[in-house]
Design a protein around this motif. Sequence first.
Motif, PDB file in Angstrom:
ATOM      1  N   VAL A 171      38.515 117.595 -26.356  1.00  0.00           N
ATOM      2  CA  VAL A 171      38.193 117.013 -25.062  1.00  0.00           C
ATOM      3  C   VAL A 171      38.030 115.515 -25.251  1.00  0.00           C
ATOM      4  CG1 VAL A 171      36.572 116.976 -23.133  1.00  0.00           C
ATOM      5  CG2 VAL A 171      37.078 119.135 -24.304  1.00  0.00           C
ATOM      6  N   LEU A 172      38.863 114.733 -24.587  1.00  0.00           N
ATOM      7  CA  LEU A 172      38.821 113.281 -24.658  1.00  0.00           C
ATOM      8  C   LEU A 172      38.327 112.754 -23.322  1.00  0.00           C
ATOM      9  CD1 LEU A 172      40.792 114.218 -26.921  1.00  0.00           C
ATOM     10  CD2 LEU A 172      42.112 112.148 -26.510  1.00  0.00           C
ATOM     11  N   GLU A 173      37.221 112.010 -23.359  1.00  0.00           N
ATOM     12  CA  GLU A 173      36.621 111.495 -22.135  1.00  0.00           C
ATOM     13  C   GLU A 173      36.339 110.002 -22.286  1.00  0.00           C
ATOM     14  OE1 GLU A 173      36.168 112.886 -19.316  1.00  0.00           O
ATOM     15  OE2 GLU A 173      36.426 115.033 -19.719  1.00  0.00           O
ATOM     16  N   GLN A 174      36.073 109.344 -21.177  1.00  0.00           N
ATOM     17  CA  GLN A 174      35.724 107.926 -21.172  1.00  0.00           C
ATOM     18  C   GLN A 174      34.546 107.707 -20.229  1.00  0.00           C
ATOM     19  OE1 GLN A 174      39.911 106.828 -20.228  1.00  0.00           O
ATOM     20  NE2 GLN A 174      39.787 105.441 -21.983  1.00  0.00           N
ATOM     21  N   GLY A 175      33.790 106.673 -20.490  1.00  0.00           N
ATOM     22  CA  GLY A 175      32.648 106.371 -19.644  1.00  0.00           C
ATOM     23  C   GLY A 175      31.311 106.593 -20.308  1.00  0.00           C
ATOM     24  N   SER A 177      46.383 109.216 -33.966  1.00  0.00           N
ATOM     25  CA  SER A 177      46.366 108.053 -33.072  1.00  0.00           C
ATOM     26  C   SER A 177      47.223 106.914 -33.597  1.00  0.00           C
ATOM     27  CB  SER A 177      44.931 107.575 -32.843  1.00  0.00           C
ATOM     28  OG  SER A 177      44.425 106.827 -33.944  1.00  0.00           O
ATOM     29  N   LEU A 178      47.404 106.851 -34.908  1.00  0.00           N
ATOM     30  CA  LEU A 178      48.270 105.828 -35.494  1.00  0.00           C
ATOM     31  C   LEU A 178      49.735 106.107 -35.244  1.00  0.00           C
ATOM     32  CD1 LEU A 178      46.659 105.466 -39.051  1.00  0.00           C
ATOM     33  CD2 LEU A 178      46.292 103.966 -37.079  1.00  0.00           C
ATOM     34  N   LEU A 179      50.054 107.361 -34.974  1.00  0.00           N
ATOM     35  CA  LEU A 179      51.439 107.805 -34.921  1.00  0.00           C
ATOM     36  C   LEU A 179      51.914 108.123 -33.508  1.00  0.00           C
ATOM     37  CD1 LEU A 179      51.184 110.252 -37.973  1.00  0.00           C
ATOM     38  CD2 LEU A 179      51.968 107.875 -37.997  1.00  0.00           C
ATOM     39  N   THR A 180      51.068 107.840 -32.517  1.00  0.00           N
ATOM     40  CA  THR A 180      51.356 108.251 -31.149  1.00  0.00           C
ATOM     41  C   THR A 180      51.230 107.063 -30.216  1.00  0.00           C
ATOM     42  OG1 THR A 180      50.303 110.372 -31.719  1.00  0.00           O
ATOM     43  CG2 THR A 180      50.818 109.981 -29.406  1.00  0.00           C
ATOM     44  N   ASP A 181      52.314 106.715 -29.540  1.00  0.00           N
ATOM     45  CA  ASP A 181      52.321 105.550 -28.652  1.00  0.00           C
ATOM     46  C   ASP A 181      51.282 105.635 -27.552  1.00  0.00           C
ATOM     47  OD1 ASP A 181      54.175 103.774 -29.680  1.00  0.00           O
ATOM     48  OD2 ASP A 181      55.873 104.688 -28.667  1.00  0.00           O
ATOM     49  N   THR A 182      51.043 106.834 -27.030  1.00  0.00           N
ATOM     50  CA  THR A 182      50.139 106.966 -25.890  1.00  0.00           C
ATOM     51  C   THR A 182      48.672 106.758 -26.257  1.00  0.00           C
ATOM     52  OG1 THR A 182      50.126 109.369 -26.214  1.00  0.00           O
ATOM     53  CG2 THR A 182      51.667 108.474 -24.571  1.00  0.00           C
ATOM     54  N   ALA A 183      48.374 106.603 -27.549  1.00  0.00           N
ATOM     55  CA  ALA A 183      47.001 106.327 -27.977  1.00  0.00           C
ATOM     56  C   ALA A 183      46.703 104.834 -28.062  1.00  0.00           C
ATOM     57  CB  ALA A 183      46.738 106.966 -29.335  1.00  0.00           C
ATOM     58  N   LEU A 184      47.733 104.015 -27.973  1.00  0.00           N
ATOM     59  CA  LEU A 184      47.558 102.572 -28.162  1.00  0.00           C
ATOM     60  C   LEU A 184      46.622 101.947 -27.124  1.00  0.00           C
ATOM     61  CD1 LEU A 184      51.053 101.097 -29.077  1.00  0.00           C
ATOM     62  CD2 LEU A 184      48.917 100.687 -30.296  1.00  0.00           C
ATOM     63  N   GLY A 185      45.689 101.140 -27.615  1.00  0.00           N
ATOM     64  CA  GLY A 185      44.834 100.361 -26.739  1.00  0.00           C
ATOM     65  C   GLY A 185      43.817 101.185 -25.979  1.00  0.00           C
ATOM     66  N   LYS A 186      43.458 102.344 -26.502  1.00  0.00           N
ATOM     67  CA  LYS A 186      42.544 103.233 -25.781  1.00  0.00           C
ATOM     68  C   LYS A 186      41.282 103.518 -26.582  1.00  0.00           C
ATOM     69  CE  LYS A 186      46.257 105.235 -23.048  1.00  0.00           C
ATOM     70  NZ  LYS A 186      47.021 106.438 -22.649  1.00  0.00           N
ATOM     71  N   THR A 187      40.190 103.691 -25.847  1.00  0.00           N
ATOM     72  CA  THR A 187      38.881 104.000 -26.406  1.00  0.00           C
ATOM     73  C   THR A 187      38.378 105.261 -25.725  1.00  0.00           C
ATOM     74  OG1 THR A 187      38.385 101.646 -26.724  1.00  0.00           O
ATOM     75  CG2 THR A 187      36.518 103.173 -26.708  1.00  0.00           C
ATOM     76  N   PHE A 188      37.915 106.224 -26.503  1.00  0.00           N
ATOM     77  CA  PHE A 188      37.491 107.474 -25.880  1.00  0.00           C
ATOM     78  C   PHE A 188      36.465 108.224 -26.728  1.00  0.00           C
ATOM     79  CE2 PHE A 188      41.346 108.178 -28.352  1.00  0.00           C
ATOM     80  CZ  PHE A 188      41.027 109.275 -29.140  1.00  0.00           C
ATOM     81  N   GLU A 189      35.654 109.029 -26.030  1.00  0.00           N
ATOM     82  CA  GLU A 189      34.743 109.952 -26.681  1.00  0.00           C
ATOM     83  C   GLU A 189      35.506 111.241 -26.978  1.00  0.00           C
ATOM     84  OE1 GLU A 189      32.929 106.875 -24.701  1.00  0.00           O
ATOM     85  OE2 GLU A 189      33.493 108.586 -23.447  1.00  0.00           O
ATOM     86  N   LEU A 190      35.110 111.918 -28.061  1.00  0.00           N
ATOM     87  CA  LEU A 190      35.853 113.079 -28.541  1.00  0.00           C
ATOM     88  C   LEU A 190      34.901 114.210 -28.929  1.00  0.00           C
ATOM     89  CD1 LEU A 190      38.644 114.254 -29.610  1.00  0.00           C
ATOM     90  CD2 LEU A 190      37.993 113.264 -31.821  1.00  0.00           C
ATOM     91  N   GLU A 238      43.837 124.667 -30.574  1.00  0.00           N
ATOM     92  CA  GLU A 238      44.202 123.356 -31.114  1.00  0.00           C
ATOM     93  C   GLU A 238      45.250 122.692 -30.223  1.00  0.00           C
ATOM     94  OE1 GLU A 238      43.169 121.891 -33.894  1.00  0.00           O
ATOM     95  OE2 GLU A 238      42.304 123.443 -35.179  1.00  0.00           O
ATOM     96  N   PRO A 239      45.242 121.368 -30.148  1.00  0.00           N
ATOM     97  CA  PRO A 239      46.299 120.699 -29.367  1.00  0.00           C
ATOM     98  C   PRO A 239      47.651 120.839 -30.057  1.00  0.00           C
ATOM     99  CG  PRO A 239      44.957 119.086 -30.534  1.00  0.00           C
ATOM    100  CD  PRO A 239      44.280 120.411 -30.717  1.00  0.00           C
ATOM    101  N   SER A 240      48.687 120.975 -29.260  1.00  0.00           N
ATOM    102  CA  SER A 240      50.047 121.017 -29.794  1.00  0.00           C
ATOM    103  C   SER A 240      50.864 119.819 -29.328  1.00  0.00           C
ATOM    104  CB  SER A 240      50.755 122.315 -29.377  1.00  0.00           C
ATOM    105  OG  SER A 240      50.789 122.434 -27.957  1.00  0.00           O
ATOM    106  N   ASP A 241      50.372 119.138 -28.294  1.00  0.00           N
ATOM    107  CA  ASP A 241      51.074 117.988 -27.722  1.00  0.00           C
ATOM    108  C   ASP A 241      50.154 116.772 -27.777  1.00  0.00           C
ATOM    109  OD1 ASP A 241      52.482 116.126 -26.262  1.00  0.00           O
ATOM    110  OD2 ASP A 241      52.299 117.179 -24.337  1.00  0.00           O
ATOM    111  N   TRP A 242      50.262 116.016 -28.852  1.00  0.00           N
ATOM    112  CA  TRP A 242      49.370 114.869 -29.016  1.00  0.00           C
ATOM    113  C   TRP A 242      49.740 113.733 -28.077  1.00  0.00           C
ATOM    114  CZ3 TRP A 242      44.940 114.713 -31.884  1.00  0.00           C
ATOM    115  CH2 TRP A 242      44.693 115.829 -32.687  1.00  0.00           C
ATOM    116  N   THR A 243      50.996 113.572 -27.786  1.00  0.00           N
ATOM    117  CA  THR A 243      51.405 112.554 -26.822  1.00  0.00           C
ATOM    118  C   THR A 243      50.759 112.837 -25.471  1.00  0.00           C
ATOM    119  OG1 THR A 243      53.513 112.136 -27.922  1.00  0.00           O
ATOM    120  CG2 THR A 243      53.374 111.558 -25.596  1.00  0.00           C
ATOM    121  N   GLY A 244      50.805 114.075 -25.059  1.00  0.00           N
ATOM    122  CA  GLY A 244      50.201 114.455 -23.795  1.00  0.00           C
ATOM    123  C   GLY A 244      48.691 114.415 -23.820  1.00  0.00           C
ATOM    124  N   LEU A 245      48.100 114.617 -24.983  1.00  0.00           N
ATOM    125  CA  LEU A 245      46.638 114.584 -25.087  1.00  0.00           C
ATOM    126  C   LEU A 245      46.101 113.181 -24.830  1.00  0.00           C
ATOM    127  CD1 LEU A 245      44.115 116.320 -25.931  1.00  0.00           C
ATOM    128  CD2 LEU A 245      44.438 115.379 -28.233  1.00  0.00           C
TER     129      LEU A 245
END
Length: 259
Positions: free
Chosen positions: A164-168, A187-200, A207-214
Motif C-alpha cells: 500500500v503506497l500512500e501520501q500525506g 524504484s531505481l528501475l521503474t520510470d513511474t517511481a521518479l520524483g515521488k515520495t510515499f509511505e509504504l 505480492e505486486p506483479s506490476d511495479w510500473t502500475g504500482l
Amino acid sequence: MDQQQKITDVLMVGATGTIGQLAVRVAQRHGLRPRALVRDVRRAARQLPGVDLVQGDLEDPASLRSAVRGVDAIVFTHGSGGDPRPDAREHIDYGGVRNVLSVLDGARPRVALMTSVYATRTDVPNASPWKRRSERLLRAAGLPYTIVRPGWFDHAGPTQRRLVLEQGGTIDGGIASEQIAETLVRSLLTDTALGKTFELIAEEGNEPSDWTGLFAPLKADAPHALDGALDPADLPVEAEPARLRADLTVIRTANTSGA
C-alpha cells in the motif's frame, strides 16, 4: 524530471543493516552490481561475502569520495538506531545524506532514500524531523530520486503481501523487511517511481506483479519543492536553524551547477 537512466553500479549506504543486506541481495538478483559502503571491511566481508566493499564513514565526507565515484545509483538504508548519542539522528540520518550528496562533484546518480512512515508526523511521540530534513536535502540536490517511507519493519503477517503506497503522512502499519528492500531497488528501475515520495505498508493480499502500475498513481513532488507531494506544511524551511538552511543552499548549488 530525468528519464530512466541505465543502472548498473549501485552504492549501498547502510549495507550491513537489516534492510541494507536485503537490498544488496535484491540488487544482485536484478542484475545490478552493488558496492557496499562500510566502516569495518573485515566485519562486512563476513556479512556480505562476494560483494564489492568500500571503506567510508558517513560522518567523514572525505572518506566518501571513492565510494561514490562511478556509481549509477545510490540506495540509502542507513539509520542511527543503536547510536547512544543524543544528536545521532542529526549526524547519521541527516548528516549521512548531506555528506554523500556533498561529494558527488557534478555526478547525477539516481537515488532511492529510505526514511520513515513518521517522517512528517508531529503527533507521534519521539518522532524526529531529521529524516524529513534529509529528504529536503535530496530534493534540493536536483537528482533523479524516489523517497520511500516504510512502516514498522516486520510488523506484518505472512499473508500481508499487498503493498500500500500512500501520501500525506497519515497512514500507519507494518511491512516485511524484504518488501522494503524490493521496493527500494524496484524504484531505481521503474520510470513511474521518479520524483515521488510515499509511505509504504503491507496489507492482506498478494505480492505486486506490476511495479510500473504500482508507482504510477502517486503524485510527483512539485519541481524544485523541498517537501513531498501532500506533505503537511508544519515544518517551514524559513523557520529552520540557519545551519540547516545553509546546508540546503550548499547542496543545491553543488549539485545543480553542473547539471
